[in-house]
Design an enzyme around this catalytic site. Structure first.
Site, PDB file in Angstrom:
ATOM      1  N   LYS A   1      44.458 -28.250  48.098  1.00 17.80           N
ATOM      2  CA  LYS A   1      44.619 -29.404  47.198  1.00 17.80           C
ATOM      3  C   LYS A   1      45.578 -30.433  47.785  1.00 17.80           C
ATOM      4  O   LYS A   1      45.399 -31.625  47.598  1.00 17.80           O
ATOM      5  CB  LYS A   1      45.085 -28.955  45.820  1.00 17.80           C
ATOM      6  CG  LYS A   1      43.987 -28.219  45.074  1.00 17.80           C
ATOM      7  CD  LYS A   1      44.241 -28.083  43.596  1.00 17.80           C
ATOM      8  CE  LYS A   1      43.010 -27.478  42.929  1.00 17.80           C
ATOM      9  NZ  LYS A   1      43.182 -27.197  41.524  1.00 17.80           N
TER      10      LYS A   1
ATOM     11  N   LYS B   1      32.740 -23.435  46.713  1.00 20.21           N
ATOM     12  CA  LYS B   1      32.870 -23.040  45.312  1.00 20.21           C
ATOM     13  C   LYS B   1      32.408 -24.165  44.383  1.00 20.21           C
ATOM     14  O   LYS B   1      32.725 -25.333  44.621  1.00 20.21           O
ATOM     15  CB  LYS B   1      34.358 -22.748  45.077  1.00 20.21           C
ATOM     16  CG  LYS B   1      34.760 -22.418  43.683  1.00 20.21           C
ATOM     17  CD  LYS B   1      36.272 -22.267  43.576  1.00 20.21           C
ATOM     18  CE  LYS B   1      36.939 -23.577  43.200  1.00 20.21           C
ATOM     19  NZ  LYS B   1      38.205 -23.408  42.453  1.00 20.21           N
TER      20      LYS B   1
ATOM     21  N   LYS C   1      34.777 -28.705  39.485  1.00 20.21           N
ATOM     22  CA  LYS C   1      34.645 -29.987  38.790  1.00 20.21           C
ATOM     23  C   LYS C   1      34.888 -31.159  39.735  1.00 20.21           C
ATOM     24  O   LYS C   1      34.527 -32.280  39.429  1.00 20.21           O
ATOM     25  CB  LYS C   1      35.627 -30.052  37.636  1.00 20.21           C
ATOM     26  CG  LYS C   1      37.046 -29.883  38.136  1.00 20.21           C
ATOM     27  CD  LYS C   1      38.065 -29.972  37.048  1.00 20.21           C
ATOM     28  CE  LYS C   1      39.452 -29.954  37.662  1.00 20.21           C
ATOM     29  NZ  LYS C   1      40.122 -28.684  37.627  1.00 20.21           N
TER      30      LYS C   1
HETATM   31  N1  AQP Z   1      33.000 -21.593  41.096  1.00 24.57           N
HETATM   32  C1  AQP Z   1      33.619 -20.641  40.429  1.00 24.57           C
HETATM   33  N2  AQP Z   1      33.150 -19.384  40.433  1.00 24.57           N
HETATM   34  C2  AQP Z   1      33.768 -18.396  39.745  1.00 24.57           C
HETATM   35  N3  AQP Z   1      34.886 -18.603  39.001  1.00 24.57           N
HETATM   36  C3  AQP Z   1      35.395 -19.850  38.956  1.00 24.57           C
HETATM   37  N4  AQP Z   1      36.463 -20.373  38.317  1.00 24.57           N
HETATM   38  C4  AQP Z   1      36.536 -21.707  38.596  1.00 24.57           C
HETATM   39  N5  AQP Z   1      35.527 -22.050  39.426  1.00 24.57           N
HETATM   40  C5  AQP Z   1      34.797 -20.925  39.664  1.00 24.57           C
HETATM   41  C6  AQP Z   1      37.355 -19.619  37.439  1.00 24.57           C
HETATM   42  O1  AQP Z   1      37.493 -20.319  36.220  1.00 24.57           O
HETATM   43  C7  AQP Z   1      38.775 -20.037  35.646  1.00 24.57           C
HETATM   44  C8  AQP Z   1      39.434 -21.310  35.200  1.00 24.57           C
HETATM   45  O2  AQP Z   1      39.843 -22.005  36.344  1.00 24.57           O
HETATM   46  P1  AQP Z   1      40.720 -23.291  36.359  1.00 24.57           P
HETATM   47  O3  AQP Z   1      41.526 -23.438  35.133  1.00 24.57           O
HETATM   48  O4  AQP Z   1      41.380 -23.359  37.694  1.00 24.57           O
HETATM   49  O5  AQP Z   1      39.560 -24.305  36.230  1.00 24.57           O
HETATM   50  P2  AQP Z   1      39.259 -25.493  37.035  1.00 24.57           P
HETATM   51  O6  AQP Z   1      40.532 -26.049  37.608  1.00 24.57           O
HETATM   52  O7  AQP Z   1      38.415 -26.299  36.143  1.00 24.57           O
HETATM   53  O8  AQP Z   1      38.390 -24.924  38.216  1.00 24.57           O
HETATM   54  P3  AQP Z   1      37.756 -25.809  39.304  1.00 24.57           P
HETATM   55  O9  AQP Z   1      36.639 -26.602  38.765  1.00 24.57           O
HETATM   56  O10 AQP Z   1      37.487 -24.847  40.391  1.00 24.57           O
HETATM   57  O11 AQP Z   1      38.883 -26.839  39.681  1.00 24.57           O
HETATM   58  P4  AQP Z   1      39.451 -27.344  41.039  1.00 24.57           P
HETATM   59  O12 AQP Z   1      38.482 -28.363  41.545  1.00 24.57           O
HETATM   60  O13 AQP Z   1      40.759 -27.948  40.585  1.00 24.57           O
HETATM   61  O14 AQP Z   1      39.626 -26.172  41.933  1.00 24.57           O
HETATM   62  C9  AQP Z   1      39.576 -19.308  36.721  1.00 24.57           C
HETATM   63  O15 AQP Z   1      39.646 -17.949  36.392  1.00 24.57           O
HETATM   64  C10 AQP Z   1      38.769 -19.517  37.974  1.00 24.57           C
HETATM   65  O16 AQP Z   1      38.898 -18.428  38.860  1.00 24.57           O
END
Ligand code: AQP
Length: 330
Positions: free
Chosen positions: A112, A195, A198
């Protein structure tokens, strides 16, 4: 009953398929077997720039989605992180026990902070995993349902629990990660090597977007030039990702799907999976709207959750402060 804790950021607005299959599905089932604490982690959201009004709305939006998904506030303690001050207080103690190099090795921080568009890298982004450890350890948590991307942070939470216990006497339970076997990492529909997140809108199925748009994203998912529908994550990552999602959303095994789709083209699989998603999110969105239409009730649920959470959290924090050597308040 063993205890479960997990959190989700309200940052994105809508939850996505990765969140659901990686973590939230387990949140729901673990309500039956565990004493459950689930948290909308708004403190974590301001580690990156955030508009205050948007954050406020997204926090309610996240809570409404959790309730609509099946988190039952009678059986689970559902609350907002900033309502329980002990999270930030314990985080400070844990930050002081975390090595600078140790925090710098966290891959999520490295990813990040190195993103081109991230012109401002905050100290909060760096100390994020200590706050996450505080979230978990405050509740003497046994199990933490998360996706694969959180494994390293969870490992740090375990290390910090053990470090504290050996330095100041045993207080914390050393938590176990509860990571699903088949859906630990859902991949981006446009880039099936990364992965689903969002951060890449074209490759993510968001639960609050127009369901037709989700179906379209699935129909245009990147696959390969062959014709065979077969699970093979190395050579056919796109199709394999779709099979994993399809299987998880319907309860049908991958082997079953492979045989059902023998002789069919990728288009059929994508179209049918799109329909499965539409059938899932359409009633879900109606339920979310019902919760949003009654913000007074929603806030009441969150207030009650925070009160319950505080009872446990304050007890843990009192013991921690005492062990560390802070003078008790008069
Ligand atoms: N792609 C994924 N596959 C499996 N698990 C996932 N999680 C997130 N993406 C995947 C799981 O969701 C939970 C919440 O995560 P968070 O609060 O970190 O959600 P987020 O920030 O919205 O996740 P993003 O979209 O992956 O954000 P960025 O782009 O910021 O990295 C966690 O348990 C996570 O493991």
């Amino acid at each position: 009953r063993p205890r479960v804790f997990s959190g989700i950021q309200p940052t994105a607005g809508s939850f996505h398929l990765g969140n659901y299959l990686g973590a939230l599905r387990n949140w729901i089932t673990m309500q039956d077997t565990h004493d459950a604490f689930y948290c909308v982690v708004d403190l974590h959201s301001i580690t990156v720039a955030m508009d205050p009004e948007e954050l406020r709305n997204n926090t309610r939006y996240a809570a409404a989605q959790l309730l609509a998904m099946g988190i039952d506030p009678e059986r689970s303690t559902l609350f907002v992180q900033s309502h329980v001050a002990e999270h930030a207080q314990l985080s400070w103690v844990l930050e002081c026990m975390t090595g600078f190099g140790e925090a710098g090795r966290m891959t999520q921080f490295k990813d990040k902070s190195s993103r081109q568009e991230e012109e401002h890298v905050s100290v909060g982004l760096f100390t994020y995993p200590a706050l996450m450890a505080a979230d978990i350890l405050l509740y003497r948590t046994d199990a933490v349902p998360v996706g694969e991307d959180q494994r390293q942070h969870l490992e740090l939470s375990r290390t910090l629990a053990q470090r504290f216990n050996s330095r100041f006497g045993s207080i914390f339970v050393v938590p176990d990660a509860h990571i699903p076997q088949d859906t630990a990492k859902i991949f981006d529909l446009q880039a099936p090597g990364s992965k689903m997140s969002k951060s890449v809108p074209s490759g993510v199925v968001e639960f609050m977007e127009d369901p037709k748009r989700s179906a379209k994203k699935i129909r245009s998912a990147v696959t390969d030039n062959e014709r065979e529908i077969r699970y093979d994550p190395d050579d056919k990552p796109g199709i394999s990702n779709l099979l994993v999602i399809y299987s998880a959303m319907t309860g049908r095994s991958i082997a079953e799907l492979e045989s059902d789709y023998e002789g069919h083209g990728y288009g059929d699989l994508k179209k049918n999976l799109g329909e499965v998603i539409v059938d899932f999110v359409t009633p879900f969105q109606t339920r979310v709207q019902e919760y949003l239409d009654d913000p007074v009730e929603l806030d009441k649920i969150l207030r009650r959750g925070a009160e319950r959470a505080r009872t446990t959290a304050s007890e843990t924090l009192r013991t921690v402060f005492d062990r560390v050597g802070f003078l008790p308040p008069a």
